[in-house]
Design a protein around this motif. Sequence first.
Motif, PDB file in Angstrom:
ATOM      1  N   ASP A 118      62.076  27.260  93.929  1.00  0.00           N
ATOM      2  CA  ASP A 118      61.859  28.493  94.583  1.00  0.00           C
ATOM      3  C   ASP A 118      61.471  29.632  93.641  1.00  0.00           C
ATOM      4  O   ASP A 118      62.684  29.971  92.801  1.00  0.00           O
ATOM      5  N   TRP A 150      68.207  27.176  92.588  1.00  0.00           N
ATOM      6  CA  TRP A 150      67.658  25.822  92.605  1.00  0.00           C
ATOM      7  C   TRP A 150      67.939  24.813  91.245  1.00  0.00           C
ATOM      8  O   TRP A 150      68.492  23.734  91.345  1.00  0.00           O
ATOM      9  N   ASP A 197      61.346  32.521  93.693  1.00  0.00           N
ATOM     10  CA  ASP A 197      62.222  33.949  94.124  1.00  0.00           C
ATOM     11  C   ASP A 197      63.520  33.443  93.970  1.00  0.00           C
ATOM     12  O   ASP A 197      64.528  34.629  93.817  1.00  0.00           O
ATOM     13  N   HIS A 198      64.087  32.254  93.663  1.00  0.00           N
ATOM     14  CA  HIS A 198      65.549  32.079  93.401  1.00  0.00           C
ATOM     15  C   HIS A 198      65.603  30.918  92.629  1.00  0.00           C
ATOM     16  O   HIS A 198      66.246  29.906  92.896  1.00  0.00           O
ATOM     17  N   GLY A 241      54.727  30.267  91.779  1.00  0.00           N
ATOM     18  CA  GLY A 241      55.329  28.865  91.534  1.00  0.00           C
ATOM     19  C   GLY A 241      54.569  28.517  90.173  1.00  0.00           C
ATOM     20  O   GLY A 241      53.755  28.810  89.710  1.00  0.00           O
TER      21      GLY A 241
END
Length: 730
Positions: A108, A115, A110-111, A585
């Motif tokens: 992800d 991950w 955004d995070h 991504g």
Amino acid sequence: MAEGVFLRRDAGVMAAPFVVTAFLGAALIFLVQPMFARMATPLLGGAPAVWNVSLVCFQAALLGGYAYAHLLGRLRSTRAQVCVHALVLVAGFACLPLGISRVLGDPDPDHPVLWLAGEFAISIAPPFAALSATAPLIQHWYARSGRPDASDPYHLYAASNIGSLIGLAVYPLLIEPFAPLADQSVMWSGGYALLACMLLYAGWTVSGRPFGRAGADPASTASPTWRRRVIWLALSFAPSSLLVGATSHITTDIAAAPFLWAPPLMIYLVTFVIAFSKARILPHSLVLTIAPLAAAMAALMLLGAGPRSIWLAMGADLFALFVIALACHGALNAHRPAAEHLTQFYLFMSLGGVLGGAFNALLAPLLFDSVVEYPLMLVVSLALLSIGQAGIGRTTRILLAASGLALVAAVGLRAAGVSPPAAAQLALLAPSFAALISARRGLLGAAFALACAIGTGWSIAPVSPVWSDRSFFGVVRIVDLPESGVRALMHGTTIHGAQSLSGDRLRPRAYYAPETPIGQALTMFSDADRVGVVGLGLGGSACYSRPGQTWTFFEIDPLIVKVATDAARFTFMSQCQPDAAIITGDARIKLAAMTPDAFDLLLLDAFSSDSVPTHLLTVEAMQLYLQRLGDRGVLVFHISNRHLALKQVVARIASAAGARTAYQIFRPDEAAQSLGVTASEVVIVSRNPDALARAKASGFWTDLEADGGRPWTDDYSNIIGAMIERAGAH
């Protein structure tokens, strides 16, 4: 043989099993680190932060292993310790062979930290933590061996770190270039099984033996005080933070590759070998004397005051890391406890390492909008090492006062919007560096002088950001360049697009200007109906769009997307392609999920940064790009890079994929430079001969033939070769 040397209770056991086990365990641990980062980096766009976050994960697992070893060591029976550890080692086999489980799916953007940490915990942590207990356990058991040096087993830590060094050196030189990742995992699994047998055997040979205390001072065996434990934490925190800081600086300025991750970690490990060896290779007093000079060299490079050579900058970082880490680890060794408390010592030392790495990799990006943690920790380290030193001399005090006044003056000039000339800048910096030299025997003064030098240097910097922020993928800044009348977006030290502050604001600048190779290609192939762009930047390419075209942008950093689409800052996207699809991504992952024949033109602009995503420059990646293009599709590679020569890299992978290439290097004249147009190198790739013929007919493009060298693949890349080729071209 019942009275053999390994089983007799009235004599010491052999040292060889302990030394070899410590060596092999460390080598296996430090083979995992580049292997895991090699597996994870392509999934996160080649970002240097992958290594830093991975390093913190490894340090956390190491802390878990040391905590487990400390608790295990409290069992009174060595046989019980061996049996429990055997079960832990067997449980580690459940994760073998090593690999990214992908249980958590694709990263992800955004995070990404969550991950990466989650995949590490699922895929790598269990066997790694089991192995991490090797160093403290083998020393804890050696203290029961009955050997003459059993009361001081810390020299085994030096052997352990030698194994770590060899593991790190072997990976990029012998393993990564020649063995696919799957084979690497299988070989590591075999080493894990061998290590488990050796470790359990070494523990079994000392079962029932007491700790060696021959000649030990009773006071030295007392339980450590909390003050001493805090010292252990601080002396391990500082060099760990410097390790991550130096690694970030190096990998951001060159490329995110195991070859470049390894040297700082190797230097860090060398300091443990020297500090904990029986022989005093470098006197601690000499190291303390050199520390301010080493910090000053690193500061010069950070401020951009030194020669603009990446090799000199890397050398300054590594030298500062070596000297300051050695000073801290030498002090740490001087505060080590008796053998009974060594597992506690390693536990606190590991905790300090985790906190130091986490400060840089996890906390600093939330606290600071630019990379200040590295120079900050240079200052803190000098201050920490000053504990117990004598006062500061009169001359040094005068220079320190002058340094403080120079800092105040520099801050005042910045507040007034005045940029002093070069001679005045040197005059403002001179007192601080003179104080650093004078204060080399008074490190608290050296810390103050270094802080003044860094603060002064930043205050008088000729270009100050209008706005700055950072994400997992790096620092993003907006700067105004009055000499060319443009506002530029910078990612690290690289310009990623510029827009005029007045006049024709929709005319792309920098390397997207109409006269540049990218501008030529987007104009020449304007008949493409479906256009894909890897690397959003400011979105300057969008202003080459025409009605009826469909544009799709791929960008790994959500922060770049936020800036490029903010019309209050830049207007390319909002006015030229407000409805364009922006996919966040890693581009390779996202392209793989698309259907064949998705684009007619694909522009790849992800290689001009100082950190290059090498996984986008492999044969497998090229085959994917060509599959996503139509029969007459065209690839445009922007390969401008200060440190890597990428022309033949692209030519080789294109040839291996059955495509042809054309090349152009562009250097703007003075008039163009005054408008913010920059130099660039671009390669066009296509299987369509007509597309290349159209480019060559313009007179600006020439055929580019592969030189027969080995193409990069997902299992092979040669960063150092590209660096050497670029250095030879200058």
